[in-house]
Design an enzyme around this catalytic site. Sequence first.
Site, PDB file in Angstrom:
ATOM      1  N   ARG A   1      30.781  64.206  33.486  1.00  0.00           N
ATOM      2  CA  ARG A   1      31.135  63.477  32.256  1.00  0.00           C
ATOM      3  C   ARG A   1      30.131  62.362  31.976  1.00  0.00           C
ATOM      4  O   ARG A   1      29.825  62.066  30.824  1.00  0.00           O
ATOM      5  CB  ARG A   1      32.564  62.923  32.376  1.00  0.00           C
ATOM      6  CG  ARG A   1      33.607  64.036  32.264  1.00  0.00           C
ATOM      7  CD  ARG A   1      34.964  63.601  32.775  1.00  0.00           C
ATOM      8  NE  ARG A   1      35.549  62.533  32.018  1.00  0.00           N
ATOM      9  CZ  ARG A   1      36.478  61.688  32.491  1.00  0.00           C
ATOM     10  NH1 ARG A   1      36.913  61.819  33.734  1.00  0.00           N
ATOM     11  NH2 ARG A   1      36.960  60.750  31.734  1.00  0.00           N
TER      12      ARG A   1
ATOM     13  N   ARG B   1      41.456  55.489  39.053  1.00  0.00           N
ATOM     14  CA  ARG B   1      42.406  55.409  37.925  1.00  0.00           C
ATOM     15  C   ARG B   1      43.622  56.294  38.189  1.00  0.00           C
ATOM     16  O   ARG B   1      43.502  57.415  38.667  1.00  0.00           O
ATOM     17  CB  ARG B   1      41.710  55.872  36.634  1.00  0.00           C
ATOM     18  CG  ARG B   1      42.657  56.003  35.462  1.00  0.00           C
ATOM     19  CD  ARG B   1      41.944  56.009  34.131  1.00  0.00           C
ATOM     20  NE  ARG B   1      41.015  57.120  33.965  1.00  0.00           N
ATOM     21  CZ  ARG B   1      40.203  57.248  32.924  1.00  0.00           C
ATOM     22  NH1 ARG B   1      40.157  56.319  31.989  1.00  0.00           N
ATOM     23  NH2 ARG B   1      39.388  58.277  32.835  1.00  0.00           N
TER      24      ARG B   1
ATOM     25  N   ARG C   1      31.635  60.563  19.534  1.00  0.00           N
ATOM     26  CA  ARG C   1      31.006  60.762  20.839  1.00  0.00           C
ATOM     27  C   ARG C   1      29.701  61.532  20.724  1.00  0.00           C
ATOM     28  O   ARG C   1      29.060  61.815  21.742  1.00  0.00           O
ATOM     29  CB  ARG C   1      31.958  61.571  21.689  1.00  0.00           C
ATOM     30  CG  ARG C   1      32.068  61.076  23.104  1.00  0.00           C
ATOM     31  CD  ARG C   1      33.476  61.119  23.476  1.00  0.00           C
ATOM     32  NE  ARG C   1      33.771  61.427  24.832  1.00  0.00           N
ATOM     33  CZ  ARG C   1      34.914  61.020  25.378  1.00  0.00           C
ATOM     34  NH1 ARG C   1      35.763  60.300  24.684  1.00  0.00           N
ATOM     35  NH2 ARG C   1      35.179  61.332  26.596  1.00  0.00           N
TER      36      ARG C   1
HETATM   37  P1  ADP Z   1      37.916  54.375  29.677  1.00  0.00           P
HETATM   38  O1  ADP Z   1      39.004  54.468  28.629  1.00  0.00           O
HETATM   39  O2  ADP Z   1      36.656  53.758  29.140  1.00  0.00           O
HETATM   40  O3  ADP Z   1      37.649  55.686  30.368  1.00  0.00           O
HETATM   41  P2  ADP Z   1      39.903  52.809  31.189  1.00  0.00           P
HETATM   42  O4  ADP Z   1      40.286  51.705  30.268  1.00  0.00           O
HETATM   43  O5  ADP Z   1      40.885  53.920  31.389  1.00  0.00           O
HETATM   44  O6  ADP Z   1      38.423  53.372  30.796  1.00  0.00           O
HETATM   45  O7  ADP Z   1      39.552  52.136  32.599  1.00  0.00           O
HETATM   46  C1  ADP Z   1      39.173  52.944  33.726  1.00  0.00           C
HETATM   47  C2  ADP Z   1      39.817  52.373  34.989  1.00  0.00           C
HETATM   48  O8  ADP Z   1      39.258  51.089  35.282  1.00  0.00           O
HETATM   49  C3  ADP Z   1      41.324  52.188  34.865  1.00  0.00           C
HETATM   50  O9  ADP Z   1      41.907  52.540  36.103  1.00  0.00           O
HETATM   51  C4  ADP Z   1      41.489  50.683  34.578  1.00  0.00           C
HETATM   52  O10 ADP Z   1      42.702  50.199  35.146  1.00  0.00           O
HETATM   53  C5  ADP Z   1      40.265  50.064  35.269  1.00  0.00           C
HETATM   54  N1  ADP Z   1      39.674  48.948  34.505  1.00  0.00           N
HETATM   55  C6  ADP Z   1      39.577  48.819  33.154  1.00  0.00           C
HETATM   56  N2  ADP Z   1      38.928  47.685  32.824  1.00  0.00           N
HETATM   57  C7  ADP Z   1      38.591  47.090  33.995  1.00  0.00           C
HETATM   58  C8  ADP Z   1      37.888  45.880  34.351  1.00  0.00           C
HETATM   59  N3  ADP Z   1      37.397  45.067  33.391  1.00  0.00           N
HETATM   60  N4  ADP Z   1      37.705  45.587  35.649  1.00  0.00           N
HETATM   61  C9  ADP Z   1      38.201  46.423  36.616  1.00  0.00           C
HETATM   62  N5  ADP Z   1      38.871  47.573  36.364  1.00  0.00           N
HETATM   63  C10 ADP Z   1      39.060  47.908  35.072  1.00  0.00           C
HETATM   64  P1  AMP Z   2      38.607  60.614  27.524  1.00  0.00           P
HETATM   65  O1  AMP Z   2      40.086  60.441  27.657  1.00  0.00           O
HETATM   66  O2  AMP Z   2      38.016  59.795  26.426  1.00  0.00           O
HETATM   67  O3  AMP Z   2      37.886  60.443  28.839  1.00  0.00           O
HETATM   68  O4  AMP Z   2      38.375  62.135  27.065  1.00  0.00           O
HETATM   69  C1  AMP Z   2      38.799  63.219  27.867  1.00  0.00           C
HETATM   70  C2  AMP Z   2      38.169  64.515  27.371  1.00  0.00           C
HETATM   71  O5  AMP Z   2      38.617  64.821  26.037  1.00  0.00           O
HETATM   72  C3  AMP Z   2      36.637  64.540  27.278  1.00  0.00           C
HETATM   73  O6  AMP Z   2      36.004  64.807  28.519  1.00  0.00           O
HETATM   74  C4  AMP Z   2      36.423  65.667  26.262  1.00  0.00           C
HETATM   75  O7  AMP Z   2      36.637  66.949  26.856  1.00  0.00           O
HETATM   76  C5  AMP Z   2      37.572  65.438  25.276  1.00  0.00           C
HETATM   77  N1  AMP Z   2      37.203  64.493  24.201  1.00  0.00           N
HETATM   78  C6  AMP Z   2      37.763  63.282  23.952  1.00  0.00           C
HETATM   79  N2  AMP Z   2      37.196  62.719  22.876  1.00  0.00           N
HETATM   80  C7  AMP Z   2      36.246  63.564  22.438  1.00  0.00           C
HETATM   81  C8  AMP Z   2      35.298  63.541  21.376  1.00  0.00           C
HETATM   82  N3  AMP Z   2      35.221  62.503  20.515  1.00  0.00           N
HETATM   83  N4  AMP Z   2      34.463  64.586  21.241  1.00  0.00           N
HETATM   84  C9  AMP Z   2      34.532  65.649  22.055  1.00  0.00           C
HETATM   85  N5  AMP Z   2      35.384  65.739  23.090  1.00  0.00           N
HETATM   86  C10 AMP Z   2      36.248  64.712  23.287  1.00  0.00           C
END
Ligand code: ADP
Ligand code: AMP
Length: 215
Positions: A171, A127, A88
């Site tokens: 974020r 979400r 990241r």
């Molecule tokens: P990230 O891991 O990148 O933060 P997620 O996979 O958790 O994202 O997805 C964020 C939200 O969007 C979740 O609630 C998921 O169900 C929804 N989501 C994921 N992909 C899609 C898509 N292609 N279209 C609409 N909603 C989606």
């Molecule tokens: P995520 O589930 O990917 O949205 O991550 C949730 C939180 O975990 C982030 O906002 C950071 O606080 C921490 N985090 C996850 N991955 C990393 C990374 N590669 N480097 C630093 N912080 C991280």
Amino acid sequence: MKIVLIGPPGAGKGTQAEKLAVHWKIPRITTGDLFRQAVSEKTPLGLKVQGLLEKGSLVPDEIVLGLMEERMSKPDCKTGFILDGFPRTVGQAEGLEKWLGRVGLKLDSVVALEVSKEEAVGRITGRRQCASCGNTYHLHFQPPKQEGRCDVCGGSLVQRKDDEEKTVRHRLEVYDKETAPLLAFYQKKGLLKKVNGLQKPNAVFEEIKASSLIK
Ligand code: ADP
Ligand code: AMP
């Protein structure tokens, strides 16, 4: 297959990592989940990172790299892995490259999931996650069969604290400042594949699989 998924929060990395892990039969390593588990178990690591996660700020590179090197050294990673949420920062990407070099491995592909900021905010604020098994839903785009209940285990669905709109905006700023520079980093190495993350989940999945086969 050794693949990295990059994208702002809400881009769909977790959703795609899950599908790809089943498809390629390799583990999905999600740094956010590793940190959330440490927080919920109140381990020394969890206590150290809890405040950063709640604010939506990044955990320092040396902590992330230590955790990931340990995880990627486990036997289930011998046939490959999907990195979701790591690296990241450029510092983490350089650390990953050094570690891969030391163990004689190379990344196959770095997939950038492209979505607009407004789409990312809408996806994250809608979400919901199962408090028991961690399965992810969306209030409108991927609703559970029964409101508030996980389809897989029946657990209750909750909103992550850092998914509230104010924290999400922060974020996204952190993503622009710290993570977006990775796109140029991996482009220069010829590894970057850009994928349209605005499509339906299955269409995104197909595009990732197809792009990962192109050398
Ligand atoms: P990230 O891991 O990148 O933060 P997620 O996979 O958790 O994202 O997805 C964020 C939200 O969007 C979740 O609630 C998921 O169900 C929804 N989501 C994921 N992909 C899609 C898509 N292609 N279209 C609409 N909603 C989606
Ligand atoms: P995520 O589930 O990917 O949205 O991550 C949730 C939180 O975990 C982030 O906002 C950071 O606080 C921490 N985090 C996850 N991955 C990393 C990374 N590669 N480097 C630093 N912080 C991280």
